[in-house]
Design a protein around this motif. Structure first.
Motif: not given
Length: 192
Positions: A23-25, A31-34, A82-84
């Motif tokens: 949630s904080r991301l 973008f990273i939070a998604t 790492h995933v992105a």
């Protein structure tokens, strides 16, 4: 949507902390939070710190206990990147430990630029920071340079948080892996 596996049930406070982190991301780095929010998340003592394989991120509860909330935010974002950057898929036949160091160096430099707080221990950063890595360097470029250095000095860590590595092969159980793990499991996971 359930983003946990059975082992997480014995660590509900840690899972709650990871969910709060997601949630904080969303507020700080959407973008990273998604990406992080769509990842399968587990709490397990199977790995010493945190690690990712495919779309599955795992956190060790003891490691989490050493981090304040801002440092945990950094670790979560690190694993999502790492995933992105498709690090599990781009490794090819490279040395996994050295590839992980290269990826970690690029990710950590990028995240430091966002203002997130990198984890520290005894006043020193925990995780890979390499002085000569510059904004825009690719993991391939950093890997090549590290290979050249490794030929001169063969003793290197494996990246991650404390030198344990944080990048595993894609998890075949998430439907995005290569399916080559033993008994349907991912292999070679490395930690932050």
């Amino acid at each position: 949507m359930e983003n946990t596996q059975q082992k997480t049930e014995s660590f509900p406070e840690h899972l709650a902390r990871i969910n709060e982190c997601a949630s904080r991301l969303a507020v700080r780095l959407p973008f990273i939070a998604t990406l992080f929010s769509s990842m399968k998340r587990s709490i397990t003592k199977q790995y010493p710190t945190a690690c990712v394989g495919g779309m599955h991120v795992r956190f060790n509860p003891d490691f989490m206990d050493t981090l304040d909330d801002e440092e945990l935010l950094f670790v979560a974002a690190h694993e999502a990147l790492h995933v992105a950057f498709l690090h599990s898929y781009r490794v090819g036949d490279r040395d996994r430990a050295l590839w992980n160091i290269a990826g970690d160096a690029c990710i950590n430099l990028e995240l430091k630029g966002t203002g997130l707080k990198m984890p520290t221990k005894n006043g020193k950063h925990v995780g890979v920071l390499i002085d000569w890595v510059k904004d825009g360097d690719t993991a391939e470029h950093v890997y090549q340079k590290l290979m050249e250095e490794a030929e001169k000095n063969p003793q290197q860590g494996s990246g991650g948080w404390g030198g344990s590595g944080d990048l595993e092969e894609p998890d075949p159980s998430d439907g995005k892996g290569d399916g080559e793990g033993e008994d349907g499991e991912g292999k070679g996971m490395s930690e932050i």
